[in-house]
Design a protein around this motif. Structure first.
Motif, short mmCIF file in Angstrom:
data_model
loop_
_atom_site.label_atom_id
_atom_site.label_comp_id
_atom_site.label_asym_id
_atom_site.label_seq_id
_atom_site.Cartn_x
_atom_site.Cartn_y
_atom_site.Cartn_z
N GLY A 1 19.52 11.20 -20.79
CA GLY A 1 20.21 11.43 -19.52
C GLY A 1 18.97 12.97 -18.85
N THR A 2 18.01 12.58 -18.97
CA THR A 2 16.67 13.35 -17.85
C THR A 2 17.72 12.60 -16.18
OG1 THR A 2 15.42 11.40 -17.71
CG2 THR A 2 15.37 13.48 -19.18
N GLY A 3 17.90 11.52 -15.99
CA GLY A 3 17.89 11.14 -14.60
C GLY A 3 17.26 10.00 -13.94
N ARG A 4 16.09 10.72 -14.93
CA ARG A 4 14.58 10.23 -13.72
C ARG A 4 14.11 8.79 -15.10
NH1 ARG A 4 14.76 11.62 -9.17
NH2 ARG A 4 12.83 13.00 -8.62
N ARG A 5 13.73 8.24 -14.32
CA ARG A 5 12.56 6.96 -14.87
C ARG A 5 11.40 6.98 -13.91
NH1 ARG A 5 15.36 2.11 -16.89
NH2 ARG A 5 13.75 2.02 -18.28
N ALA A 6 10.52 6.47 -15.14
CA ALA A 6 8.84 5.73 -14.13
C ALA A 6 9.27 4.86 -13.49
CB ALA A 6 7.96 5.62 -15.43
N ARG A 7 8.63 4.29 -12.47
CA ARG A 7 9.07 3.47 -11.01
C ARG A 7 8.01 2.36 -11.93
NH1 ARG A 7 10.52 5.28 -6.37
NH2 ARG A 7 10.14 7.72 -5.82
N ILE A 8 8.78 1.29 -11.49
CA ILE A 8 8.41 -0.37 -11.95
C ILE A 8 6.71 0.06 -11.60
CG2 ILE A 8 8.65 -2.68 -11.03
CD1 ILE A 8 12.04 -1.97 -10.70
N GLY A 9 6.26 0.19 -9.99
CA GLY A 9 4.73 -0.15 -9.70
C GLY A 9 4.21 0.36 -10.76
N ARG A 10 5.07 2.02 -11.35
CA ARG A 10 3.73 2.73 -11.86
C ARG A 10 4.50 2.69 -13.51
NH1 ARG A 10 1.10 7.87 -11.46
NH2 ARG A 10 0.64 9.24 -13.36
N ARG A 11 5.22 1.39 -14.14
CA ARG A 11 4.58 1.04 -15.13
C ARG A 11 3.63 -0.34 -15.76
NH1 ARG A 11 10.97 0.35 -16.90
NH2 ARG A 11 11.34 0.32 -14.88
N ALA B 1 0.34 -1.48 -0.27
CA ALA B 1 -0.27 -0.22 0.06
C ALA B 1 1.18 1.39 -0.10
CB ALA B 1 -1.36 -0.10 1.40
N TRP B 2 1.55 1.54 1.01
CA TRP B 2 2.68 2.02 0.46
C TRP B 2 3.92 2.30 -0.51
CZ3 TRP B 2 3.88 6.39 2.71
CH2 TRP B 2 5.22 7.03 2.91
N TYR B 3 4.25 1.62 -0.95
CA TYR B 3 4.29 1.81 -2.57
C TYR B 3 3.23 2.22 -3.61
CZ TYR B 3 6.59 0.88 -6.51
OH TYR B 3 7.84 1.20 -7.76
N LEU B 4 2.29 1.33 -3.71
CA LEU B 4 1.44 2.49 -4.39
C LEU B 4 1.61 3.53 -4.08
CD1 LEU B 4 -1.00 1.64 -6.64
CD2 LEU B 4 -2.49 1.09 -4.88
N ILE B 5 1.18 4.09 -3.14
CA ILE B 5 0.77 5.18 -3.12
C ILE B 5 2.10 6.52 -3.15
CG2 ILE B 5 0.98 7.38 -1.11
CD1 ILE B 5 -1.03 5.88 0.75
N LEU B 6 3.56 5.33 -2.77
CA LEU B 6 4.73 6.75 -3.50
C LEU B 6 4.63 6.38 -4.82
CD1 LEU B 6 7.49 7.40 -2.71
CD2 LEU B 6 7.86 5.41 -3.32
N CYS B 7 4.11 5.61 -5.79
CA CYS B 7 4.30 5.71 -7.26
C CYS B 7 2.64 6.84 -7.51
CB CYS B 7 3.29 3.94 -7.89
SG CYS B 7 5.06 3.22 -7.54
N VAL B 8 1.72 7.16 -6.95
CA VAL B 8 0.34 7.31 -7.25
C VAL B 8 1.50 9.22 -7.34
CG1 VAL B 8 -1.48 8.90 -6.91
CG2 VAL B 8 -1.35 6.29 -6.88
N VAL B 9 1.43 9.06 -6.11
CA VAL B 9 2.38 10.86 -5.35
C VAL B 9 3.18 11.13 -6.31
CG1 VAL B 9 3.14 12.13 -3.98
CG2 VAL B 9 1.35 10.81 -3.69
N SER B 10 4.78 10.13 -6.65
CA SER B 10 6.17 10.69 -6.59
C SER B 10 6.31 9.76 -7.89
CB SER B 10 7.22 11.21 -6.12
OG SER B 10 8.21 10.61 -6.63
#
Length: 79
Positions: A55-65, A17-26
């Motif tokens: 070259g952005t240094g950021r990627r979508a989290r696995i849970g978000r994908r 649940a915490w990881y799901l909230i993290l993927c939604v918020v960030s």
């Protein structure tokens, strides 16, 4: 004894649940290859833009994908 079993079963659920909230918020996390530096060192020591994050240094989290994949499959099945 049942309280220990209940606590042991609630721990993974609360983490999920915490990881799901993290993927939604960030939804963006640091790139695992370049560690957010936007470049990586090659074998000869030169710098190159990271190909994984472009070259952005950021990627979508696995849970978000995973959530986006499930949503796309659900919408494709309802047509």
């Amino acid at each position: 004894m049942t309280t220990i079993a209940l606590l042991a079963s609630l721990l993974p659920l609360s983490y999920a649940a915490w990881y799901l909230i993290l993927c939604v918020v960030s939804p963006w996390g640091r790139c695992r290859r370049c560690h957010g530096r936007r470049y990586h060192r090659t074998a000869i020591g030169t710098r190159r833009d990271c190909r994984r994050c472009d070259g952005t240094g950021r990627r979508a989290r696995i849970g978000r994908r995973l959530a986006e994949y499930i949503r796309a499959e659900y919408r494709a099945g309802n047509r």
